[in-house]
Design a protein around this motif. Structure first.
Motif, PDB file in Angstrom:
ATOM      1  N   THR A  67       0.828  -1.175  -0.051  1.00 50.78           N
ATOM      2  CA  THR A  67       0.153   0.007  -0.020  1.00 50.78           C
ATOM      3  C   THR A  67       0.877   1.327   0.128  1.00 50.78           C
ATOM      4  O   THR A  67       0.710   2.127  -0.714  1.00 50.78           O
ATOM      5  N   VAL A  83      -6.714   8.583  -8.062  1.00 48.05           N
ATOM      6  CA  VAL A  83      -7.039   7.227  -7.846  1.00 48.05           C
ATOM      7  C   VAL A  83      -6.723   6.667  -6.687  1.00 48.05           C
ATOM      8  O   VAL A  83      -7.810   6.012  -6.040  1.00 48.05           O
ATOM      9  N   MET A  84      -5.482   7.114  -6.099  1.00 48.55           N
ATOM     10  CA  MET A  84      -5.038   6.472  -4.999  1.00 48.55           C
ATOM     11  C   MET A  84      -5.953   6.884  -3.776  1.00 48.55           C
ATOM     12  O   MET A  84      -6.326   6.018  -3.049  1.00 48.55           O
ATOM     13  N   LYS A  86      -9.261   7.631  -3.769  1.00 49.19           N
ATOM     14  CA  LYS A  86     -10.426   6.875  -4.110  1.00 49.19           C
ATOM     15  C   LYS A  86     -10.424   5.540  -3.948  1.00 49.19           C
ATOM     16  O   LYS A  86     -11.354   4.990  -2.838  1.00 49.19           O
ATOM     17  N   LYS A  87      -9.443   4.726  -4.140  1.00 51.79           N
ATOM     18  CA  LYS A  87      -9.192   3.323  -4.086  1.00 51.79           C
ATOM     19  C   LYS A  87      -8.631   3.298  -2.820  1.00 51.79           C
ATOM     20  O   LYS A  87      -9.047   2.170  -2.119  1.00 51.79           O
ATOM     21  N   LEU A  88      -7.332   3.580  -2.355  1.00 50.18           N
ATOM     22  CA  LEU A  88      -6.606   3.127  -1.205  1.00 50.18           C
ATOM     23  C   LEU A  88      -6.967   3.753  -0.017  1.00 50.18           C
ATOM     24  O   LEU A  88      -7.077   3.195   1.071  1.00 50.18           O
ATOM     25  N   GLU A  90      -9.971   5.321   0.606  1.00 52.66           N
ATOM     26  CA  GLU A  90     -11.322   5.388   0.921  1.00 52.66           C
ATOM     27  C   GLU A  90     -11.835   4.651   2.257  1.00 52.66           C
ATOM     28  O   GLU A  90     -12.579   5.095   3.076  1.00 52.66           O
ATOM     29  N   LYS A  91     -11.022   3.773   2.533  1.00 54.25           N
ATOM     30  CA  LYS A  91     -11.391   2.648   3.719  1.00 54.25           C
ATOM     31  C   LYS A  91     -11.099   3.563   5.174  1.00 54.25           C
ATOM     32  O   LYS A  91     -11.400   3.406   6.018  1.00 54.25           O
TER      33      LYS A  91
END
Length: 92
Positions: A67, A83-84, A86-88, A90-91
């Motif tokens: 990560t 993108v990072m 949004k994808k990584l 987000e949690k």
């Protein structure tokens, strides 16, 4: 600290896009290099801040090396920080 990192990531991503898609074409197509110096300096400072903050909060957020590596790589790819986030992140 994660909120600050997300804000720096947004600014770093925007500065990279301005550098690549506005300042560099002005320099090489229209022979107007003035913007590259200032935008490049701003982008450089934001890039360093992005990497430093990512390194500092790596252990706080318990990111794996994969990560963390993806987050660092995202900073050099156009649209990568968006993108990072949004994808990584987000949690988080």
């Amino acid at each position: 600290m994660l909120k600050t990192f997300k804000f720096i990531a947004l600014l770093e991503g925007l500065s990279l896009l301005v550098l690549l898609f506005i300042a560099m074409p002005l320099k090489y197509i229209w022979d107007k290099p003035e913007l590259v110096r200032s935008v490049g300096m701003i982008h450089g400072i934001l890039f360093i801040a992005y990497i430093v903050i990512a390194t500092v909060i790596k252990s706080d957020e318990k990111w794996s090396m994969k990560t963390y590596g993806l987050i660092c790589i995202a900073s050099v790819i156009p649209f990568g920080t968006f993108v990072m986030e949004k994808k990584l992140l987000e949690k988080a």
